[in-house]
Design an enzyme around this catalytic site. Sequence first.
Site, PDB file in Angstrom:
ATOM      1  N   VAL A   1       0.843  -1.196   0.000  1.00 16.03           N
ATOM      2  CA  VAL A   1       0.000   0.000   0.000  1.00 16.03           C
ATOM      3  C   VAL A   1       0.885   1.256   0.000  1.00 16.03           C
ATOM      4  O   VAL A   1       1.961   1.256   0.603  1.00 16.03           O
ATOM      5  CB  VAL A   1      -0.897  -0.014   1.269  1.00 16.03           C
ATOM      6  CG1 VAL A   1      -1.712   1.257   1.390  1.00 16.03           C
ATOM      7  CG2 VAL A   1      -1.820  -1.219   1.236  1.00 16.03           C
TER       8      VAL A   1
ATOM      9  N   GLY B   1       3.533   3.505  -4.645  1.00 19.04           N
ATOM     10  CA  GLY B   1       3.712   3.881  -6.043  1.00 19.04           C
ATOM     11  C   GLY B   1       3.430   2.760  -7.015  1.00 19.04           C
ATOM     12  O   GLY B   1       3.739   2.869  -8.199  1.00 19.04           O
TER      13      GLY B   1
ATOM     14  N   GLY C   1       0.281   1.310  -7.418  1.00 15.44           N
ATOM     15  CA  GLY C   1      -1.120   1.275  -7.851  1.00 15.44           C
ATOM     16  C   GLY C   1      -2.015   0.366  -7.030  1.00 15.44           C
ATOM     17  O   GLY C   1      -3.021  -0.144  -7.543  1.00 15.44           O
ATOM     18  N   SER C   2      -1.677   0.160  -5.756  1.00 22.37           N
ATOM     19  CA  SER C   2      -2.444  -0.817  -4.977  1.00 22.37           C
ATOM     20  C   SER C   2      -3.933  -0.445  -4.881  1.00 22.37           C
ATOM     21  O   SER C   2      -4.804  -1.311  -5.008  1.00 22.37           O
ATOM     22  CB  SER C   2      -1.822  -1.012  -3.598  1.00 22.37           C
ATOM     23  OG  SER C   2      -2.493  -0.295  -2.624  1.00 22.37           O
TER      24      SER C   2
ATOM     25  N   ALA D   1      -5.697  -1.175  -8.165  1.00 22.55           N
ATOM     26  CA  ALA D   1      -5.748  -2.615  -8.434  1.00 22.55           C
ATOM     27  C   ALA D   1      -6.831  -3.285  -7.584  1.00 22.55           C
ATOM     28  O   ALA D   1      -7.577  -4.148  -8.068  1.00 22.55           O
ATOM     29  CB  ALA D   1      -4.380  -3.255  -8.169  1.00 22.55           C
TER      30      ALA D   1
ATOM     31  N   ASP E   1      -3.315   5.538 -13.074  1.00 20.77           N
ATOM     32  CA  ASP E   1      -3.285   4.232 -12.393  1.00 20.77           C
ATOM     33  C   ASP E   1      -4.475   3.364 -12.806  1.00 20.77           C
ATOM     34  O   ASP E   1      -4.313   2.213 -13.221  1.00 20.77           O
ATOM     35  CB  ASP E   1      -3.349   4.415 -10.866  1.00 20.77           C
ATOM     36  CG  ASP E   1      -2.003   4.758 -10.270  1.00 20.77           C
ATOM     37  OD1 ASP E   1      -1.118   5.196 -11.022  1.00 20.77           O
ATOM     38  OD2 ASP E   1      -1.847   4.591  -9.044  1.00 20.77           O
TER      39      ASP E   1
HETATM   40  O1  PMV Z   1      -0.221   6.122  -6.978  1.00 20.58           O
HETATM   41  P1  PMV Z   1       1.183   6.458  -7.306  1.00 20.58           P
HETATM   42  O2  PMV Z   1       2.030   6.706  -6.122  1.00 20.58           O
HETATM   43  O3  PMV Z   1       1.779   5.556  -8.315  1.00 20.58           O
HETATM   44  O4  PMV Z   1       1.173   7.923  -8.008  1.00 20.58           O
HETATM   45  C1  PMV Z   1       0.464   8.163  -9.146  1.00 20.58           C
HETATM   46  C2  PMV Z   1       1.190   9.089 -10.025  1.00 20.58           C
HETATM   47  C3  PMV Z   1       1.062  10.574  -9.745  1.00 20.58           C
HETATM   48  O5  PMV Z   1       1.409  11.206 -10.980  1.00 20.58           O
HETATM   49  C4  PMV Z   1       2.044  11.021  -8.661  1.00 20.58           C
HETATM   50  C5  PMV Z   1      -0.331  10.997  -9.328  1.00 20.58           C
HETATM   51  C6  PMV Z   1      -1.369  10.890 -10.436  1.00 20.58           C
HETATM   52  O6  PMV Z   1      -2.550  10.954 -10.100  1.00 20.58           O
HETATM   53  O7  PMV Z   1      -1.021  10.760 -11.617  1.00 20.58           O
END
Ligand code: PMV
Length: 311
Positions: free
Chosen positions: A100, A103, A105-106, A109, A150
Site C-alpha cells: 500500500v 507507487g 497502484g495498490s 488494483a 493508475d
Molecule cells: O499512486 P502512485 O504513487 O503511483 O502515483 C500516481 C502518479 C502521480 O502522478 C504522482 C499521481 C497521479 O494521479 O497521476
Amino acid sequence: MTRARAPGKVILLGEHAVVYGRPAIAVPLPELLAEAEIEALTRGPSGEIWIDAPDIRYSARLSETASDDPLGLVLRLGRRELGLGAHPPLHLSVTSAIPVASGLGSGAAVSVAILRAFGEHFARPFPADRLSELAFEVEKIHHGTPSGIDNTVIAYEQPVYFVRGRPIEVFRIRAPFHLLVADSGRPSPTAEAVGAVRREWQLRPQHYEGLFDEAGRLAEAGRRAIEAGEIEALGTLMDRNQTILEALALVTPTLRNMHSAARAAGALGAKISGAGLGGNLIALIRPEDSDRIAQALVAGGARRVILTEVR
Ligand code: PMV
C-alpha cells in the site's frame, strides 16, 4: 464463488507532470496482484455485503461503511452500474500482494479486482473503459486530484501513453525489456506527495511548469524509444526523469542511495516510480545483470526487489 484479479503498475516516465496535463507512460506489473473473491451467502439480510481485507486488517458490513470508505464506495458504484436492486447477501474477500502507498497502484488494483469479481458474479462483466472510470471515482478518495493513469493502466492491463482527459493510447513495445522494482520500505501516501508538489507549484508556477514540460518531453521521447526498441535510450531518459523528481524534492535519501547503487552496478537507468517520498525505485537492466543489480539495490537500502519483463 467468483474470483478476479488485477495487477499493480509502474510509471516509466512522467509521474506528477501527468497531473498537470503532460504525457506519462505506465506499464502493468503482473508479478504483484490484487485479488477479490465474492461468494453468495445463504443467510443474512438482502443486499448486505460482508467485506474482509485481512492484509489491511479491515472487516466491515457494506451497510455500515462511510460514504468515503474506498471498499464500500467500489461496491456501491458496482451495484449502481449494474442497476441492481435487491440481491442475496454476499461475502467479499480482498487480498493484495501490492504494498500500500508505494507507487505501485495498490488502490486502483484493489478497486479493479473487486469490480471485475462483482460484474462476473452477476454474469455482467464490466468492459475495461467502465472498470477504469469507476475505479477513477475511488482514486479521488486516495489521491485528491488523480490524473487517472493508475486506473487506466490497471484496467486495460497494457502499456499506456497517458494524457489526462484524452482517450487511452496503447503502444507497441518493439523489444521486451526488464525492470527491477525495488521497495524503499517506506510507505508514502500519494495525496501527500501530490499536495506537496501542488503547494510548491503555486509558489513558483513558472519554474514548476518548466519541470513538467521537461518531464512531458521525456515521456514523448520514451515512447519513441520503446517503439523503436532503443532500450539504452530509455535508460538515459529515466535518469533524466529522476533528476526532475529530485528537483521536485520527491527523492528520499534511501531512494537516492538505491539509485546510485543500481547505476554503479550497471543499470541502464533508474528512477522512482509513482508519487515518491518513499515507495519504489525502478531500474532498467539487462537480464543477465539482474542478480548483481538486485544485490546492489538491497545493499543500497531496498527491502524487496522484484524482476519484471515488460512486453
Ligand atoms: O499512486 P502512485 O504513487 O503511483 O502515483 C500516481 C502518479 C502521480 O502522478 C504522482 C499521481 C497521479 O494521479 O497521476
